[in-house]
Scaffold this motif. Structure first.
Motif, PDB file in Angstrom:
ATOM      1  N   UNK A 248       0.914  -1.209   0.103  1.00  0.00           N
ATOM      2  CA  UNK A 248      -0.107  -0.017   0.146  1.00  0.00           C
ATOM      3  C   UNK A 248       0.681   1.264  -0.066  1.00  0.00           C
ATOM      4  N   UNK A 249       1.902   1.277   0.876  1.00  0.00           N
ATOM      5  CA  UNK A 249       2.772   2.348   0.817  1.00  0.00           C
ATOM      6  C   UNK A 249       3.430   2.545  -0.452  1.00  0.00           C
ATOM      7  N   UNK A 250       4.062   1.486  -1.061  1.00  0.00           N
ATOM      8  CA  UNK A 250       4.855   1.645  -2.282  1.00  0.00           C
ATOM      9  C   UNK A 250       4.068   2.370  -3.333  1.00  0.00           C
ATOM     10  N   UNK A 251       2.556   2.064  -3.461  1.00  0.00           N
ATOM     11  CA  UNK A 251       1.938   2.513  -4.329  1.00  0.00           C
ATOM     12  C   UNK A 251       1.179   3.659  -4.142  1.00  0.00           C
ATOM     13  N   UNK A 252       1.461   4.340  -3.093  1.00  0.00           N
ATOM     14  CA  UNK A 252       0.812   5.694  -2.689  1.00  0.00           C
ATOM     15  C   UNK A 252       1.230   6.899  -3.532  1.00  0.00           C
ATOM     16  N   UNK A 253       2.232   6.841  -3.980  1.00  0.00           N
ATOM     17  CA  UNK A 253       2.681   7.983  -4.666  1.00  0.00           C
ATOM     18  C   UNK A 253       2.063   8.108  -6.219  1.00  0.00           C
ATOM     19  N   UNK A 254       1.963   9.327  -6.695  1.00  0.00           N
ATOM     20  CA  UNK A 254       1.268   9.493  -7.933  1.00  0.00           C
ATOM     21  C   UNK A 254       2.450   8.647  -9.013  1.00  0.00           C
ATOM     22  N   UNK A 255       1.718   7.772  -9.667  1.00  0.00           N
ATOM     23  CA  UNK A 255       2.542   7.236 -10.573  1.00  0.00           C
ATOM     24  C   UNK A 255       2.878   7.874 -11.922  1.00  0.00           C
ATOM     25  N   UNK A 256       2.255   9.057 -12.268  1.00  0.00           N
ATOM     26  CA  UNK A 256       2.402   9.710 -13.372  1.00  0.00           C
ATOM     27  C   UNK A 256       4.073  10.095 -13.670  1.00  0.00           C
ATOM     28  N   UNK A 257       5.065  10.362 -12.635  1.00  0.00           N
ATOM     29  CA  UNK A 257       6.419  10.531 -13.202  1.00  0.00           C
ATOM     30  C   UNK A 257       6.900   9.106 -13.457  1.00  0.00           C
ATOM     31  N   UNK A 258       6.221   8.113 -12.709  1.00  0.00           N
ATOM     32  CA  UNK A 258       6.770   6.684 -12.954  1.00  0.00           C
ATOM     33  C   UNK A 258       6.597   6.331 -14.221  1.00  0.00           C
ATOM     34  N   UNK A 259       5.225   6.401 -14.829  1.00  0.00           N
ATOM     35  CA  UNK A 259       5.085   6.022 -16.108  1.00  0.00           C
ATOM     36  C   UNK A 259       6.129   6.655 -17.338  1.00  0.00           C
ATOM     37  N   UNK A 260       6.424   7.881 -16.910  1.00  0.00           N
ATOM     38  CA  UNK A 260       7.092   8.658 -17.856  1.00  0.00           C
ATOM     39  C   UNK A 260       8.438   7.914 -17.809  1.00  0.00           C
ATOM     40  N   UNK A 261       9.000   7.880 -16.669  1.00  0.00           N
ATOM     41  CA  UNK A 261      10.371   7.480 -16.426  1.00  0.00           C
ATOM     42  C   UNK A 261      10.527   5.909 -17.448  1.00  0.00           C
ATOM     43  N   UNK A 262       9.643   4.979 -16.857  1.00  0.00           N
ATOM     44  CA  UNK A 262       9.242   3.599 -17.466  1.00  0.00           C
ATOM     45  C   UNK A 262       9.152   3.599 -18.871  1.00  0.00           C
ATOM     46  N   UNK A 263       8.622   4.535 -19.662  1.00  0.00           N
ATOM     47  CA  UNK A 263       8.551   4.573 -20.914  1.00  0.00           C
ATOM     48  C   UNK A 263       9.798   4.818 -21.566  1.00  0.00           C
ATOM     49  N   UNK A 264      10.770   5.012 -20.911  1.00  0.00           N
ATOM     50  CA  UNK A 264      12.275   5.393 -21.472  1.00  0.00           C
ATOM     51  C   UNK A 264      12.882   3.848 -21.472  1.00  0.00           C
ATOM     52  N   UNK A 265      12.509   3.059 -20.582  1.00  0.00           N
ATOM     53  CA  UNK A 265      13.350   1.993 -20.187  1.00  0.00           C
ATOM     54  C   UNK A 265      12.869   0.725 -20.846  1.00  0.00           C
ATOM     55  N   UNK A 266      13.709  -0.178 -21.330  1.00  0.00           N
ATOM     56  CA  UNK A 266      13.328  -1.509 -21.774  1.00  0.00           C
ATOM     57  C   UNK A 266      12.642  -2.483 -20.782  1.00  0.00           C
ATOM     58  N   UNK A 267      11.549  -3.288 -21.280  1.00  0.00           N
ATOM     59  CA  UNK A 267      10.794  -4.198 -20.458  1.00  0.00           C
ATOM     60  C   UNK A 267      12.007  -5.438 -20.060  1.00  0.00           C
ATOM     61  N   UNK A 268      11.591  -5.969 -18.972  1.00  0.00           N
ATOM     62  CA  UNK A 268      12.495  -7.301 -18.429  1.00  0.00           C
ATOM     63  C   UNK A 268      11.465  -8.296 -19.114  1.00  0.00           C
ATOM     64  N   UNK A 269      12.296  -9.615 -19.251  1.00  0.00           N
ATOM     65  CA  UNK A 269      11.598 -10.854 -19.593  1.00  0.00           C
ATOM     66  C   UNK A 269      11.137 -11.408 -18.386  1.00  0.00           C
ATOM     67  N   UNK A 270      10.115 -12.128 -18.514  1.00  0.00           N
ATOM     68  CA  UNK A 270       9.267 -12.777 -17.404  1.00  0.00           C
ATOM     69  C   UNK A 270      10.256 -13.638 -16.393  1.00  0.00           C
ATOM     70  N   UNK A 271      11.438 -14.160 -16.949  1.00  0.00           N
ATOM     71  CA  UNK A 271      12.169 -15.081 -16.238  1.00  0.00           C
ATOM     72  C   UNK A 271      13.627 -14.528 -15.440  1.00  0.00           C
ATOM     73  N   UNK A 272      13.893 -13.302 -16.110  1.00  0.00           N
ATOM     74  CA  UNK A 272      15.128 -12.747 -15.920  1.00  0.00           C
ATOM     75  C   UNK A 272      15.354 -12.404 -14.408  1.00  0.00           C
ATOM     76  N   UNK A 273      16.595 -12.253 -14.086  1.00  0.00           N
ATOM     77  CA  UNK A 273      16.904 -12.064 -12.623  1.00  0.00           C
ATOM     78  C   UNK A 273      17.837 -10.728 -12.946  1.00  0.00           C
ATOM     79  N   UNK A 274      17.589  -9.622 -12.102  1.00  0.00           N
ATOM     80  CA  UNK A 274      18.387  -8.369 -12.305  1.00  0.00           C
ATOM     81  C   UNK A 274      19.449  -8.173 -11.087  1.00  0.00           C
ATOM     82  N   UNK A 275      20.449  -7.390 -11.057  1.00  0.00           N
ATOM     83  CA  UNK A 275      21.448  -7.230 -10.184  1.00  0.00           C
ATOM     84  C   UNK A 275      20.970  -6.778  -8.877  1.00  0.00           C
TER      85      UNK A 275
END
Ligand code: PHE
Ligand code: FE
Length: 295
Positions: free
Chosen positions: A249-276
């Protein structure tokens, strides 16, 4: 049963596709056959056997407090009395998947759409679309939990907003729903437990998600999840683990508008990948995974 049907178009990964939708319908309880009630009873009994020790205590407690039983398919009108007195949520009967904006609007108003029909006996183990068992047994109990109840409403409001921003924002938000509401795991003192509706309504995945070596089990990370593709035709390759519903609940409380803008510039991760940067509870072996088919 006669239902008003209409065609709409919905944006998916494959472009706009027609969706056949219906308005809200009253649960035609008297029309359920003995076979329908028996399918409910068998699925209910089977899940209650395997979920203790696997589903989160919050889910199991809520499931019990709701008073769903195996004897017959529950009546929405009766569950609504309990829900109304607890968190104020209400169930509404629907024919199947709704257009996104309708779905978000219902959630934003604490109405949860429940498919009124139940699967056939030969679909006990797998069904490709949500039915009454998935919606009612899987989703509805946690609407009794005050924090989760608020999360679902906030999600609906966020959905209305994302819908106005555009299809990419909706993709990001849908991934969050998928990896929390549908396929989420939660950590408790004794280990990992299930709270996602897509898992608790499936015998096979209830065991697989916790006990199989194949899938990744990774700590909840909002933007990481919103970048991650998922599976709709196999068990998940990755499950994300929250510490508790307050964290979600806390993590999702902020306005996502800037998150969407940021994510639009980044590639998606595959379903099975593990990130550093992942907090890895279990690194999946990948055994049995199909290479393509992430959506
Ligand atoms: N805070 C989100 C937004 O501004 C809304 C949201 C809440 C989304 C909870 C998901 C879950 O869009
Ligand atoms: Fe669902």
């Amino acid at each position: 049963m006669a239902v008003a049907q209409r065609v709409e178009h919905q944006m998916t990964d494959k472009g706009y596709v027609p969706v056949y939708t219906t308005r809200v319908v009253e649960q035609p309880w008297d029309e359920y056959s003995p076979t329908d009630h028996d399918v409910w009873a068998r699925l209910f009994r089977r899940q209650l056997q395997i979920l203790p020790g696997r589903a989160s205590p919050e889910f199991l407690d809520a499931q019990q407090a709701m008073g769903m039983g195996e004897a017959q398919i529950p009546k929405f009108t009766e569950l609504n009395k309990v829900l109304g007195d607890t968190t104020g949520w209400q169930l509404i009967g629907v024919e199947g998947l709704l257009p996104e904006l309708d779905f978000f609007d219902h959630l934003a108003n604490r109405r949860f759409p429940v498919t009124w029909w139940i699967r056939k006996p030969e679909q006990m183990d797998y069904i490709s679309e949500p039915d009454l068992f998935h919606d009612l047994f899987g989703h509805v109990p946690l609407l009794m939990n005050p924090v989760f109840a608020d999360y679902m409403q906030a999600y609906g409001r966020g959905g209305v907003k994302a819908h106005g921003i555009g299809p990419d924002a909706l993709v990001n938000l849908t991934r969050l729903y998928w990896y929390t509401v549908e396929f989420g795991l939660i950590r408790c003192a004794e280990g990992l437990r299930i709270y996602g509706a897509g898992i608790v309504s499936s015998k096979g995945e209830s065991i697989y998600c916790l006990e199989d070596e194949a899938p990744n089990r990774i700590g909840f990370d909002l933007k990481r999840i919103m970048r991650t593709r998922y599976r709709i035709d196999t068990y998940q390759k990755t499950y994300f683990v929250i510490d508790d519903f307050e964290q979600l609940f806390e993590a999702t409380r902020p306005d996502f508008t800037p998150y969407y803008a940021e994510l639009a510039t980044l590639p998606a991760f595959p379903a099975g990948g593990v990130q550093d940067s992942d907090k890895v509870y279990h690194r999946g072996s990948g055994k049995g995974w199909l290479n393509d088919g992430d959506v």
